[in-house]
Scaffold this motif. Structure first.
Motif, short mmCIF file in Angstrom:
data_model
loop_
_atom_site.label_atom_id
_atom_site.label_comp_id
_atom_site.label_asym_id
_atom_site.label_seq_id
_atom_site.Cartn_x
_atom_site.Cartn_y
_atom_site.Cartn_z
N THR A 180 0.90 -1.33 0.05
CA THR A 180 0.06 0.14 -0.12
C THR A 180 0.96 1.21 0.01
O THR A 180 2.06 1.32 0.72
N VAL A 181 0.36 2.21 -0.86
CA VAL A 181 1.10 3.48 -0.72
C VAL A 181 0.35 4.64 0.02
O VAL A 181 -1.12 4.51 -0.46
N GLU A 182 0.82 4.96 0.93
CA GLU A 182 0.05 6.06 1.79
C GLU A 182 0.71 7.62 1.63
O GLU A 182 2.06 7.40 1.51
N PHE A 183 -0.03 8.48 1.64
CA PHE A 183 0.32 9.68 1.16
C PHE A 183 0.12 10.62 2.41
O PHE A 183 -0.82 10.78 2.95
N ASN A 184 0.90 11.91 2.50
CA ASN A 184 0.66 12.93 3.25
C ASN A 184 1.02 14.07 2.21
O ASN A 184 2.04 14.46 2.07
N PHE A 185 -0.21 14.89 1.89
CA PHE A 185 0.04 15.85 1.00
C PHE A 185 0.03 17.18 1.97
O PHE A 185 -1.05 17.31 2.34
N ALA A 186 1.05 18.09 1.68
CA ALA A 186 0.83 19.29 2.36
C ALA A 186 2.00 20.30 1.94
O ALA A 186 2.37 20.08 0.93
N GLY A 187 1.94 21.37 2.31
CA GLY A 187 2.96 22.18 1.76
C GLY A 187 4.33 21.80 2.20
O GLY A 187 4.35 21.08 3.57
N SER A 188 5.28 21.93 1.67
CA SER A 188 6.48 21.33 1.71
C SER A 188 7.26 21.69 3.35
O SER A 188 7.80 20.60 3.96
N ALA A 189 6.92 23.07 3.65
CA ALA A 189 7.56 23.48 4.81
C ALA A 189 6.91 22.92 5.89
O ALA A 189 7.68 22.17 6.90
N GLN A 190 5.68 22.56 5.91
CA GLN A 190 4.66 21.78 6.69
C GLN A 190 5.10 20.26 7.02
O GLN A 190 5.38 19.64 8.08
N LEU A 191 5.62 19.63 5.77
CA LEU A 191 6.41 18.35 5.62
C LEU A 191 7.58 18.05 6.37
O LEU A 191 7.61 17.16 7.22
N VAL A 192 8.43 19.12 6.21
CA VAL A 192 9.56 19.17 6.89
C VAL A 192 9.42 19.29 8.45
O VAL A 192 10.12 18.47 9.13
N ALA A 193 8.47 19.99 8.67
CA ALA A 193 8.13 20.11 10.13
C ALA A 193 7.83 18.83 11.00
O ALA A 193 8.07 18.43 11.91
N GLN A 194 7.08 18.15 10.17
CA GLN A 194 6.24 16.62 10.73
C GLN A 194 7.76 15.81 10.52
O GLN A 194 7.52 14.84 11.51
N LEU A 195 8.63 15.85 9.55
CA LEU A 195 9.59 14.79 9.45
C LEU A 195 10.49 15.27 10.89
O LEU A 195 10.94 14.10 11.46
N GLU A 196 10.71 16.52 11.18
CA GLU A 196 11.60 16.71 12.33
C GLU A 196 10.97 16.50 13.53
O GLU A 196 11.53 16.18 14.70
N GLN A 197 9.47 16.15 13.63
CA GLN A 197 8.83 15.87 14.80
C GLN A 197 8.75 14.38 14.87
O GLN A 197 8.24 13.83 15.98
N GLY A 198 9.12 13.52 14.01
CA GLY A 198 9.48 12.19 14.14
C GLY A 198 8.19 11.30 13.56
O GLY A 198 8.21 10.05 13.65
N ALA A 199 7.60 12.08 12.43
CA ALA A 199 6.57 11.45 11.70
C ALA A 199 7.07 10.32 10.90
O ALA A 199 8.10 10.31 10.09
N PRO A 200 6.55 8.83 11.03
CA PRO A 200 7.06 8.11 10.01
C PRO A 200 6.73 8.39 8.48
O PRO A 200 5.85 8.53 7.93
N VAL A 201 7.92 8.24 7.69
CA VAL A 201 7.82 8.35 6.32
C VAL A 201 9.03 7.61 5.50
O VAL A 201 10.25 7.42 6.27
N ASP A 202 8.88 7.19 4.48
CA ASP A 202 9.77 6.42 3.54
C ASP A 202 10.59 7.33 2.63
O ASP A 202 11.71 7.06 2.13
#
Length: 301
Positions: free
Chosen positions: A85-107
């Motif tokens: 399964t491919v799961e997406f999180n579509f958002a503004g790029s800056a918001q995605l970086v913030a979520q990445l920094e907060q430890g959100a699981p992503v590949d």
């Protein structure tokens, strides 16, 4: 008033389909995540590689403007990777970086600018060098009725025109302001052109899809979005070209995340995006695809 109400409901249906339709298979991610094809969150203790259905999944954080082509590519990916399964999180790029920094699981991460990818790289979140896979341009978007009679880019500075932009920390918002500043340095616009347009801004949105939605609903007279967003909206809005001498080139980088729990599948998704099939899908949706190893950053804004 009844006809106006019916029209607004119809436009909202279009917008909700565009922005939220992918949530049908959501595996429980916050921030706009969506699963394409099937549902199921990560099984506790197994990370993003496992899904509740016993198969595997790939989580992709992608800029909002990539929604349509990436959804289509996800369907192809799932067909060629049975049980995945491919799961997406579509958002503004800056918001995605913030979520990445907060430890959100992503590949896999795919952004609409190089600045946010560099932030991810500097933070140690990227497994290897990122690569540019697509390019985009900006355009002015107006409601289908265009009641204010906007005919050209310069009209955004007219008194009383209601303009909506993405916030300046969002790639498309940064690009829009860069375009305005470029125009201010060109004959015919006036040195205060950017200032006059920004004085007309009535709303700043967190991603490009919300800018498009405001305009489509008639809540603004004009906005600045990517040409690909206007293509996705179809007949619900009109596009007015931004002259090439003041327009910018938006470059889209993609990379595998360092801590991915599914490195093989993550790389396979990146390979699909960069493949001949991936480039064809991107082009169909209005992007300028880039062959692997062929993109330089010279023209990137």
């Amino acid at each position: 008033m009844v006809r106006r109400s019916v029209r607004r409901r119809a436009v909202w249906l279009m917008v909700l389909t565009l922005l939220l339709g992918v949530l049908a298979g959501c595996g429980g991610q916050s921030g706009g995540g969506a699963a394409t094809g099937s549902s199921g969150g990560a099984t506790p203790g197994t990370g993003s590689a496992a899904s509740s259905g016993g198969g595997q999944k790939v989580i992709v954080f992608a800029a909002s403007s990539l929604l349509e082509p990436f959804q289509e590519l996800a369907q192809s990916f799932q067909q060629s990777h049975a049980g995945t399964t491919v799961e997406f999180n579509f958002a503004g790029s800056a918001q995605l970086v913030a979520q990445l920094e907060q430890g959100a699981p992503v590949d896999v991460i795919a952004f609409a600018d190089l600045i946010n990818m560099k932030k991810a790289q500097d933070g140690g979140f990227v497994a290897s060098d990122s690569r540019i896979f697509a390019k985009n341009r900006l355009t002015v978007v107006v409601p289908k009725q265009n009641r204010t009679g906007i005919q050209g880019f310069a009209d955004l500075a007219k008194p009383g025109v209601k303009v909506v932009l993405a916030h300046e920390n969002v790639p498309v918002g940064k690009y829009a302001r860069e375009v305005l500043e470029r125009a201010s340095q060109q004959p015919g616009y006036g040195p205060d052109f950017a200032q006059r347009v920004l004085a007309n801004v009535v709303s700043q949105e967190v991603n490009v899809k919300q800018v498009l939605a405001k305009v489509a609903l008639g809540e603004a007279d004009a906005g600045i979005v990517y040409v690909t967003d206007v293509k996705a909206a179809g007949a619900d809005v009109l596009s007015i070209d931004i002259p090439s001498d003041v327009n910018v080139t938006a470059c889209y980088p993609i990379a595998v995340v360092k801590d991915t729990k599914a490195p093989v599948l993550a790389q396979a998704f990146v390979t699909l995006v960069e493949s001949e099939e991936g480039r064809a899908v991107l082009q169909k949706h209005g992007f300028e695809p880039v062959e692997p190893g062929q993109a330089g950053t010279e023209e990137c804004s």
